[in-house]
Design a protein around this motif. Structure first.
Motif, PDB file in Angstrom:
ATOM      1  N   THR A  84      30.335  33.496  68.211  1.00  0.00           N
ATOM      2  CA  THR A  84      30.810  34.386  67.146  1.00  0.00           C
ATOM      3  C   THR A  84      29.744  35.421  66.798  1.00  0.00           C
ATOM      4  N   ILE A  85      28.477  35.024  66.816  1.00  0.00           N
ATOM      5  CA  ILE A  85      27.385  35.974  66.587  1.00  0.00           C
ATOM      6  C   ILE A  85      27.415  37.071  67.654  1.00  0.00           C
ATOM      7  N   CYS A  86      27.600  36.663  68.916  1.00  0.00           N
ATOM      8  CA  CYS A  86      27.690  37.640  70.016  1.00  0.00           C
ATOM      9  C   CYS A  86      28.850  38.609  69.776  1.00  0.00           C
ATOM     10  N   ALA A  87      30.003  38.060  69.412  1.00  0.00           N
ATOM     11  CA  ALA A  87      31.190  38.885  69.198  1.00  0.00           C
ATOM     12  C   ALA A  87      30.993  39.834  68.017  1.00  0.00           C
ATOM     13  N   ALA A  88      30.320  39.352  66.962  1.00  0.00           N
ATOM     14  CA  ALA A  88      30.099  40.190  65.781  1.00  0.00           C
ATOM     15  C   ALA A  88      29.165  41.355  66.095  1.00  0.00           C
ATOM     16  N   TYR A  89      28.139  41.119  66.898  1.00  0.00           N
ATOM     17  CA  TYR A  89      27.239  42.204  67.280  1.00  0.00           C
ATOM     18  C   TYR A  89      27.953  43.225  68.164  1.00  0.00           C
ATOM     19  N   GLU A  90      28.832  42.750  69.043  1.00  0.00           N
ATOM     20  CA  GLU A  90      29.636  43.683  69.846  1.00  0.00           C
ATOM     21  C   GLU A  90      30.503  44.549  68.938  1.00  0.00           C
ATOM     22  N   MET A  91      31.025  43.928  67.884  1.00  0.00           N
ATOM     23  CA  MET A  91      31.876  44.646  66.930  1.00  0.00           C
ATOM     24  C   MET A  91      31.076  45.733  66.201  1.00  0.00           C
ATOM     25  N   LEU A  92      29.821  45.429  65.853  1.00  0.00           N
ATOM     26  CA  LEU A  92      28.983  46.436  65.193  1.00  0.00           C
ATOM     27  C   LEU A  92      28.842  47.692  66.040  1.00  0.00           C
ATOM     28  N   GLU A  93      28.840  47.512  67.347  1.00  0.00           N
ATOM     29  CA  GLU A  93      28.682  48.650  68.259  1.00  0.00           C
ATOM     30  C   GLU A  93      29.949  49.493  68.353  1.00  0.00           C
ATOM     31  N   ASN A  94      31.087  48.916  67.918  1.00  0.00           N
ATOM     32  CA  ASN A  94      32.371  49.594  68.173  1.00  0.00           C
ATOM     33  C   ASN A  94      33.311  49.510  66.972  1.00  0.00           C
ATOM     34  N   THR A  95      32.806  49.846  65.805  1.00  0.00           N
ATOM     35  CA  THR A  95      33.655  49.750  64.616  1.00  0.00           C
ATOM     36  C   THR A  95      33.464  50.968  63.725  1.00  0.00           C
ATOM     37  N   SER A  96      34.508  51.302  62.985  1.00  0.00           N
ATOM     38  CA  SER A  96      34.418  52.367  61.980  1.00  0.00           C
ATOM     39  C   SER A  96      34.232  51.781  60.582  1.00  0.00           C
ATOM     40  N   ALA A  97      34.108  50.437  60.514  1.00  0.00           N
ATOM     41  CA  ALA A  97      34.016  49.776  59.210  1.00  0.00           C
ATOM     42  C   ALA A  97      32.780  50.218  58.440  1.00  0.00           C
ATOM     43  N   GLN A  98      31.661  50.421  59.147  1.00  0.00           N
ATOM     44  CA  GLN A  98      30.447  50.823  58.455  1.00  0.00           C
ATOM     45  C   GLN A  98      30.605  52.206  57.819  1.00  0.00           C
ATOM     46  N   LYS A  99      31.251  53.116  58.544  1.00  0.00           N
ATOM     47  CA  LYS A  99      31.493  54.454  58.008  1.00  0.00           C
ATOM     48  C   LYS A  99      32.371  54.374  56.759  1.00  0.00           C
ATOM     49  N   GLN A 100      33.398  53.528  56.798  1.00  0.00           N
ATOM     50  CA  GLN A 100      34.286  53.367  55.642  1.00  0.00           C
ATOM     51  C   GLN A 100      33.539  52.742  54.468  1.00  0.00           C
ATOM     52  N   LEU A 101      32.656  51.778  54.772  1.00  0.00           N
ATOM     53  CA  LEU A 101      31.869  51.154  53.710  1.00  0.00           C
ATOM     54  C   LEU A 101      30.990  52.191  53.017  1.00  0.00           C
ATOM     55  N   LYS A 102      30.328  53.038  53.791  1.00  0.00           N
ATOM     56  CA  LYS A 102      29.477  54.068  53.194  1.00  0.00           C
ATOM     57  C   LYS A 102      30.288  55.012  52.314  1.00  0.00           C
ATOM     58  N   SER A 103      31.511  55.324  52.753  1.00  0.00           N
ATOM     59  CA  SER A 103      32.393  56.164  51.937  1.00  0.00           C
ATOM     60  C   SER A 103      32.744  55.463  50.630  1.00  0.00           C
ATOM     61  N   ASN A 104      33.024  54.167  50.707  1.00  0.00           N
ATOM     62  CA  ASN A 104      33.383  53.415  49.502  1.00  0.00           C
ATOM     63  C   ASN A 104      32.200  53.276  48.544  1.00  0.00           C
ATOM     64  N   ILE A 105      30.995  53.123  49.101  1.00  0.00           N
ATOM     65  CA  ILE A 105      29.804  53.074  48.246  1.00  0.00           C
ATOM     66  C   ILE A 105      29.651  54.385  47.489  1.00  0.00           C
ATOM     67  N   ALA A 106      29.894  55.508  48.172  1.00  0.00           N
ATOM     68  CA  ALA A 106      29.811  56.820  47.518  1.00  0.00           C
ATOM     69  C   ALA A 106      30.864  56.946  46.422  1.00  0.00           C
ATOM     70  N   ILE A 107      32.080  56.447  46.687  1.00  0.00           N
ATOM     71  CA  ILE A 107      33.143  56.480  45.670  1.00  0.00           C
ATOM     72  C   ILE A 107      32.729  55.676  44.448  1.00  0.00           C
ATOM     73  N   LEU A 108      32.185  54.476  44.687  1.00  0.00           N
ATOM     74  CA  LEU A 108      31.763  53.624  43.578  1.00  0.00           C
ATOM     75  C   LEU A 108      30.682  54.310  42.750  1.00  0.00           C
ATOM     76  N   ARG A 109      29.693  54.889  43.410  1.00  0.00           N
ATOM     77  CA  ARG A 109      28.611  55.568  42.697  1.00  0.00           C
ATOM     78  C   ARG A 109      29.148  56.738  41.864  1.00  0.00           C
ATOM     79  N   ASN A 110      30.100  57.478  42.429  1.00  0.00           N
ATOM     80  CA  ASN A 110      30.704  58.586  41.689  1.00  0.00           C
ATOM     81  C   ASN A 110      31.469  58.091  40.468  1.00  0.00           C
TER      82      ASN A 110
END
Length: 398
Positions: free
Chosen positions: A281-307
């Motif tokens: 599962t650790i291997c699969a999760a690291y592969e996911m980090l390489e190929n996901t838009s979730a981090q970009k969405q999280l950063k957008s949500n952090i900006a929304i929260l701060r605003n």
């Protein structure tokens, strides 16, 4: 029956309204968990884990023993190589949890005669690990480099200061310990200045990146790599039970450090290894980090929260944070629990953090934002917290 001294401790907790109970799964909107990228519920990771196990012909449920006995199944080397490559470091050593990793590292690496200087808000696992060490340890004021410098002048002999520290041979060593994102405040130290200070003095910098993995960096590598400091940090800790949504942890460092920990880290030597499924599962999760838009969405949500914090004039209540953790200070266990319960009635799961987990007077709502939270949910939560502050609720600024 419990011994009377233990029963008295329980009664004291109840009297202070700080008695802990195990919770149950919640259907409320999640602003509480550490599952920042939603990986714990990822079908892709779940399916890929099974594929990894099948490819390695691993159909066992458990590791069967410690890594030094029978538990070092082939996936360990694959996972550690993948983690080390992702974090651009020479080696990675997997542990069963972040707590185990910190106990193992600090219980084994600093020696008698060495000195540990650590941020006063470092996680309990770091502090417990330090207690297992024979080194002397002193805490410095949170995220305050000047306080750290003053502490070195006060506590370190002249032979451990400045350039002389690099000529010590087998003499005492100094370890400076911090976190890149603090779990209760969500803030970060000035890692660039701290790294420069440690490098110029020959000190060993240790950074816990438990709450930075998956959030900072181009692909979630962490704050150390985002700042390009990985070659100047003696050891990093990354944990997988937060943004990666699975289980385990790793110490990142040199091959020599890895070999040393294999020989002397008791929390690695004397425990049953992670199961093949956990490591896959650790291997699969690291592969996911390489190929996901979730981090970009999280950063957008952090900006929304701060605003929204600014829009609802809540800045005085929230600790400044660029991370996924945003803490709203509400002094008093009774008061913060009351606010948390009011938010539950509005459909939001936001946990109160009580003393003694944080100092008395610094009790707080710990708001964790995720990639899967919607802009509407974030706005409604901030509106609800704002309503509490304007309706003569017990909420007070920190």
């Amino acid at each position: 029956m419990l011994p009377k001294k233990l029963q008295k401790r329980i009664e004291d907790r109840k009297e202070k309204n700080s008695f802990r109970r195990l919770g149950v799964p919640s259907t409320l909107v999640d602003f509480s968990s550490n599952d920042y990228l939603g990986f714990s519920k990822s079908n892709t990771i779940f399916t890929r884990t099974a594929e990894v196990l099948k490819a390695e012909n691993l159909e066992t449920n458990g590791a069967t023993g410690s890594r030094l006995l029978s538990g070092n199944h082939p996936l360990y080397e694959i996972a550690e190589d993948k983690v080390a490559q992702f974090h651009t470091i020479e080696s990675a050593l997997l542990f069963n949890s972040g707590f185990d990793a910190n106990l193992g590292f600090f219980g084994a690496v600093p020696q008698r005669g060495d000195i540990i200087l650590y941020d006063e808000l470092c996680h309990a696992s770091i502090r417990d690990g330090i207690k297992m060490s024979n080194a002397k340890a002193y805490k410095f004021r949170h995220n305050d480099l000047n306080a750290l410098i003053a502490l070195t002048k006060k506590k370190l002999p002249s032979t451990l200061r400045g350039d002389a520290s690099r000529q010590r041979g087998y003499g005492a060593e100094v370890y400076i310990v911090t976190e890149s994102v603090f779990s209760m405040d969500g803030d970060s130290p000035d890692l660039v200045s701290l790294t420069q200070f440690c490098t110029s003095n020959g000190y060993h910098l240790v950074v816990d990146e438990a709450h930075a993995l998956g959030i900072f960096g181009n692909k979630g590598e962490g704050l150390v790599q985002q700042l390009g400091l990985e070659k100047q940090v003696f050891a990093r800790l990354v944990t997988f039970g937060k943004a990666l949504g699975c289980h385990g942890a790793a110490i990142l460092g040199s091959q020599d450090l890895k070999e040393y920990l294999i020989n002397f880290a008791r929390s690695l030597i004397y425990t049953t290894a992670l199961s093949p499924h956990s490591v896959a599962t650790i291997c699969a999760a690291y592969e996911m980090l390489e190929n996901t838009s979730a981090q970009k969405q999280l950063k957008s949500n952090i900006a929304i929260l701060r605003n929204k914090i600014s829009e609802y004039l809540l800045n005085d209540f929230f600790i400044e944070s660029q991370s996924a953790i945003h803490s709203c200070i509400i002094p008093g266990n009774d008061r913060v629990k009351t606010i948390s319960n009011l938010l539950k009635q509005e459909g939001f799961n936001v946990k109160p953090i009580l003393s003694p987990s944080v100092p008395a007077g610094k009790e707080r709502l710990r708001v964790c934002v995720h990639s899967f939270n919607t802009a509407a949910e974030i706005g409604d939560l901030m509106s609800a917290i704002s309503s509490c502050t304007t309706n003569n609720s017990p909420l007070e600024g920190g």
